[in-house]
Design an enzyme around this catalytic site. Structure first.
Site, PDB file in Angstrom:
ATOM      1  N   ASP A  43      -2.700  10.028   3.950  1.00  0.00           N
ATOM      2  CA  ASP A  43      -4.092   9.622   4.158  1.00  0.00           C
ATOM      3  C   ASP A  43      -4.764  10.570   5.146  1.00  0.00           C
ATOM      4  O   ASP A  43      -4.638  10.411   6.359  1.00  0.00           O
ATOM      5  CB  ASP A  43      -4.120   8.177   4.689  1.00  0.00           C
ATOM      6  CG  ASP A  43      -5.550   7.693   4.959  1.00  0.00           C
ATOM      7  OD1 ASP A  43      -6.499   8.370   4.514  1.00  0.00           O
ATOM      8  OD2 ASP A  43      -5.690   6.636   5.601  1.00  0.00           O
ATOM      9  N   ASP A  48     -12.301   6.831   4.440  1.00  0.00           N
ATOM     10  CA  ASP A  48     -11.020   6.590   5.115  1.00  0.00           C
ATOM     11  C   ASP A  48     -10.588   5.125   5.014  1.00  0.00           C
ATOM     12  O   ASP A  48      -9.442   4.794   5.317  1.00  0.00           O
ATOM     13  CB  ASP A  48     -11.136   7.035   6.577  1.00  0.00           C
ATOM     14  CG  ASP A  48      -9.781   7.192   7.250  1.00  0.00           C
ATOM     15  OD1 ASP A  48      -8.765   7.163   6.531  1.00  0.00           O
ATOM     16  OD2 ASP A  48      -9.755   7.336   8.487  1.00  0.00           O
ATOM     17  N   LYS A 103       0.853  -1.202   0.000  1.00  0.00           N
ATOM     18  CA  LYS A 103       0.000   0.000   0.000  1.00  0.00           C
ATOM     19  C   LYS A 103       0.888   1.251   0.000  1.00  0.00           C
ATOM     20  O   LYS A 103       1.708   1.443   0.896  1.00  0.00           O
ATOM     21  CB  LYS A 103      -0.902  -0.016   1.237  1.00  0.00           C
ATOM     22  CG  LYS A 103      -1.700   1.274   1.461  1.00  0.00           C
ATOM     23  CD  LYS A 103      -2.620   1.177   2.690  1.00  0.00           C
ATOM     24  CE  LYS A 103      -3.283   2.508   3.009  1.00  0.00           C
ATOM     25  NZ  LYS A 103      -4.130   2.481   4.214  1.00  0.00           N
ATOM     26  N   LYS A 120     -10.064  12.455   8.903  1.00  0.00           N
ATOM     27  CA  LYS A 120      -9.498  11.995  10.170  1.00  0.00           C
ATOM     28  C   LYS A 120      -9.424  13.172  11.146  1.00  0.00           C
ATOM     29  O   LYS A 120      -9.307  14.319  10.715  1.00  0.00           O
ATOM     30  CB  LYS A 120      -8.070  11.482   9.945  1.00  0.00           C
ATOM     31  CG  LYS A 120      -7.978  10.127   9.288  1.00  0.00           C
ATOM     32  CD  LYS A 120      -6.539   9.661   9.223  1.00  0.00           C
ATOM     33  CE  LYS A 120      -6.427   8.316   8.520  1.00  0.00           C
ATOM     34  NZ  LYS A 120      -7.055   7.203   9.233  1.00  0.00           N
ATOM     35  N   ARG A 128      -7.879  -0.517   1.315  1.00  0.00           N
ATOM     36  CA  ARG A 128      -8.462  -1.713   0.706  1.00  0.00           C
ATOM     37  C   ARG A 128      -8.963  -1.419  -0.710  1.00  0.00           C
ATOM     38  O   ARG A 128      -9.013  -2.303  -1.553  1.00  0.00           O
ATOM     39  CB  ARG A 128      -9.557  -2.276   1.620  1.00  0.00           C
ATOM     40  CG  ARG A 128     -10.639  -1.297   1.938  1.00  0.00           C
ATOM     41  CD  ARG A 128     -11.476  -1.714   3.140  1.00  0.00           C
ATOM     42  NE  ARG A 128     -10.837  -1.358   4.417  1.00  0.00           N
ATOM     43  CZ  ARG A 128     -11.353  -1.666   5.610  1.00  0.00           C
ATOM     44  NH1 ARG A 128     -12.481  -2.340   5.698  1.00  0.00           N
ATOM     45  NH2 ARG A 128     -10.725  -1.321   6.717  1.00  0.00           N
ATOM     46  N   GLU A 166      -9.613   3.534   2.578  1.00  0.00           N
ATOM     47  CA  GLU A 166      -9.181   3.675   1.189  1.00  0.00           C
ATOM     48  C   GLU A 166      -8.097   2.672   0.807  1.00  0.00           C
ATOM     49  O   GLU A 166      -7.933   2.364  -0.364  1.00  0.00           O
ATOM     50  CB  GLU A 166      -8.672   5.107   0.938  1.00  0.00           C
ATOM     51  CG  GLU A 166      -7.197   5.370   1.316  1.00  0.00           C
ATOM     52  CD  GLU A 166      -6.883   5.128   2.784  1.00  0.00           C
ATOM     53  OE1 GLU A 166      -7.799   5.253   3.617  1.00  0.00           O
ATOM     54  OE2 GLU A 166      -5.728   4.789   3.101  1.00  0.00           O
TER      55      GLU A 166
HETATM   56  N1  BES Z   1      -4.230   4.258   7.108  1.00  0.00           N
HETATM   57  C1  BES Z   1      -5.345   3.938   7.922  1.00  0.00           C
HETATM   58  C2  BES Z   1      -5.018   2.891   8.978  1.00  0.00           C
HETATM   59  C3  BES Z   1      -4.193   3.360  10.151  1.00  0.00           C
HETATM   60  C4  BES Z   1      -4.787   3.935  11.248  1.00  0.00           C
HETATM   61  C5  BES Z   1      -2.834   3.124  10.155  1.00  0.00           C
HETATM   62  C6  BES Z   1      -4.015   4.309  12.325  1.00  0.00           C
HETATM   63  C7  BES Z   1      -2.080   3.494  11.240  1.00  0.00           C
HETATM   64  C8  BES Z   1      -2.645   4.084  12.322  1.00  0.00           C
HETATM   65  C9  BES Z   1      -6.499   3.380   7.075  1.00  0.00           C
HETATM   66  O1  BES Z   1      -6.600   3.887   5.802  1.00  0.00           O
HETATM   67  C10 BES Z   1      -7.746   3.708   7.814  1.00  0.00           C
HETATM   68  O2  BES Z   1      -8.021   4.871   7.954  1.00  0.00           O
HETATM   69  N2  BES Z   1      -8.439   2.704   8.298  1.00  0.00           N
HETATM   70  C11 BES Z   1      -9.611   2.895   9.071  1.00  0.00           C
HETATM   71  C12 BES Z   1     -10.633   1.887   8.595  1.00  0.00           C
HETATM   72  C13 BES Z   1     -12.011   2.122   9.151  1.00  0.00           C
HETATM   73  C14 BES Z   1     -12.601   3.386   8.572  1.00  0.00           C
HETATM   74  C15 BES Z   1     -12.873   0.927   8.838  1.00  0.00           C
HETATM   75  C16 BES Z   1      -9.273   2.637  10.546  1.00  0.00           C
HETATM   76  O3  BES Z   1      -8.548   1.703  10.837  1.00  0.00           O
HETATM   77  O4  BES Z   1      -9.738   3.414  11.376  1.00  0.00           O
HETATM   78 ZN    ZN Z   2      -4.793   4.542   4.912  1.00  0.00          ZN
HETATM   79 ZN    ZN Z   3      -7.665   5.731   5.727  1.00  0.00          ZN
END
Ligand code: BES
Ligand code: ZN
Ligand code: ZN
Length: 485
Positions: free
Chosen positions: A255, A332, A250, A262, A336, A334
């Site tokens: 992000d 968020d 990825k 966020k 996947r 994204e």
């Molecule tokens: N890049 C983030 C995951 C992440 C969060 C990595 C915190 C490191 C620290 C990913 O794109 C994301 O935002 N995932 C969300 C998914 C949710 C919306 C289902 C998450 O984990 O909160």
């Molecule tokens: Zn992300």
């Molecule tokens: Zn994200």
């Protein structure tokens, strides 16, 4: 820093610092001609990670650093990795410009893996992030010479390559998001391809993605003025081979969450959301130097995820390359979305025997496993076991997480085929993310590593840690690929 490898029968040359490794419960053996004050030797016990710096009273070095590896029989490679990094850091601290390392201890059955670990540590411990500081102190340590047995040295040469690849990944991770955009990752991939004889680069730009029907990946970059790329590095060994693997990382260079923005606290950390891509680029660079007998494809879908008038909106429907429709209920989630098309591409265009993806995919994995472990899941237990073993050998620890039919069920859509988040309260956020990805891999043996915890924020292990990226995945992927050849 340049590392030269020599044997213990070659003469020592003049040096600022001589580093000698010692064991607990064994008397310290200094190289012939080197003397230090007797008290320095007497007060050195050889305990794990013990350090004793002293002036030399005779021999080609000005000073001598004694480092203990403990009483492990055999010596644990992770200890040597750490001691190597400690040595490099100490040499820098005392402003040595040349250091010589003397390793003359019993190595048991695995001199090669110990040589590798020590050189990895020396190299990883020499990583500095100073390029963005106008008044950064110049680094002093320019040259290291490592003396070991011939088989130990075979490992050391490999360790130097792998350590340098880890540093490459960390540099990409640590670079600020405005300086490491999708186009910059693409430039880094070009540098790798042009500097390695057996690596070529293909790139799919947004036009090409549209032709291939990659509506899921394209939907993420819509909100950014920076175009997305699907970077595809190809390593082909000299001898033709039947074995082919694909590594997918990825590469979200920033992000912000998109319209599902966020919170601002710690949002800056989302420059690290390309850590999976960094690991794949680092691993490909090492593979280009190590020349294993396996065809290796490195895929990095890279994009930014920003809020904008063109961005994905919650509720939007997108169509992935394999024809599945996805409701984007949370912009968020994204990672996947970009991996969906990268995995579909791997499955249909590359058709590997196995594929492994690495992604900072879920906050849930940080809650569940913390920063010392990556989570692994997939559709083939033997592949997962192999990855866990690679993790144990390299010190990049991996812990299995389940993929259950319930998780797959959770990701079914109500308007489209799939949705990109599970329903509230379903829990198991890392597993449901993995279950979503499984829709794009078909029956190709596949493993997914969630590195959201391990990519940065790990406790200090001498060779990594602190507020920066860890380069996690590079050592593990290289070990995995080499275990196939
Ligand atoms: N890049 C983030 C995951 C992440 C969060 C990595 C915190 C490191 C620290 C990913 O794109 C994301 O935002 N995932 C969300 C998914 C949710 C919306 C289902 C998450 O984990 O909160
Ligand atoms: Zn992300
Ligand atoms: Zn994200």
């Amino acid at each position: 820093m340049k590392l030269t490898v020599k044997t213990t029968s070659q003469n020592l040359v003049k040096t600022d610092l001589l580093i000698v490794f010692g064991r607990e419960e064994a008397s310290l053996k200094l190289p012939a001609g080197v003397t230090v004050p007797p008290l320095a030797i007497r007060s050195f016990e050889g305990k794990e990670r013990e350090m004793r710096l002293t002036d030399a009273t005779g021999g080609p070095a000005s000073r001598v650093l004694l480092i203990g590896v403990g009483d492990g029989k055999p010596i644990d490679p992770e200890i040597l990795r750490r001691c190597g990094a400690m040595a490099a850091k100490k040499a820098e601290e005392i402003e040595a410009s040349a250091a010589t390392i003397w390793f003359d201890l019993p190595t048991g059955k695995s001199p090669e893996s110990l040589g590798q670990a020590l050189a990895e540590g020396l190299t990883m411990g020499s990583y500095h992030l100073t390029e963005f500081q106008s008044e950064a102190k110049p680094t002093h340590l320019k040259r290291m010479t490592l003396h070991g047995s011939p088989t130990f040295n075979t490992g050391s040469k490999r360790g130097q390559i792998i350590g340098a690849a880890n540093c490459l990944a960390r540099r990409l991770q640590d670079s600020p998001g405005n300086l490491m955009r999708p186009r910059d990752l693409f430039t880094e991939a070009k540098k790798i391809a042009s500097s390695k004889d057996h690596i070529t680069l293909k790139v799919i730009d947004e036009k090409g993605m549209a032709k291939l029907g990659m509506g899921s990946l394209l939907s993420v970059s819509k909100g950014s003025s920076e175009p997305a790329y699907l970077i595809h590095l190809i390593y082909k060994p000299k001898k033709p081979t039947n074995s082919k693997v694909c590594l997918v990382g990825k590469g979200l260079t920033f992000d912000a969450g998109g319209i599902s923005l966020k919170p601002s606290a710690k949002m800056d950390e989302m420059k690290y959301d390309m850590s999976g891509g960094a690991a794949v680029l680092g691993a490909m660079a090492a593979i280009g130097d190590l020349n294993p007998d396996v065809e290796v494809h490195g895929l990095v879908p890279t994009s930014e995820n920003l809020p904008d008038g063109n961005a994905n909106k919650p509720g939007d429907l997108v169509t992935a390359m394999n024809g599945l429709t996805i409701e984007v209920l949370n912009t968020d989630a994204e990672g996947r979305l970009i991996l969906a098309d990268a995995l579909s591409y791997a499955k249909t265009k590359i058709k590997p025997d196995a594929m492994i993806d690495l992604a900072t995919l879920t906050g849930a994995v940080v809650v569940g496993l913390g920063h010392e472990y990556s989570g692994v899941m997939g559709n083939t237990p033997a592949l997962i076991d192999t990855i866990i073993e690679s993790g144990d050998r390299t010190g990049e620890l991996v812990w299995p997480l389940p993929l259950h039919p319930r998780h797959t069920e959770e990701m079914k859509g109500s308007v489209g085929d799939l949705k990109n988040i599970s329903s509230p309260g379903a829990g198991a956020g890392s597993s449901t993310a993995g279950a979503f990805l499984q829709n794009f891999v078909g029956d190709i043996p596949w493993a997914h590593l969630d590195i959201a915890g391990s990519a940065w924020g790990a406790a200090d292990r001498d060779y990594q840690g602190g507020p920066h990226g860890t380069g996690v995945g590079v050592r593990l992927l290289v070990d995995y690929v080499e275990s196939l050849s």
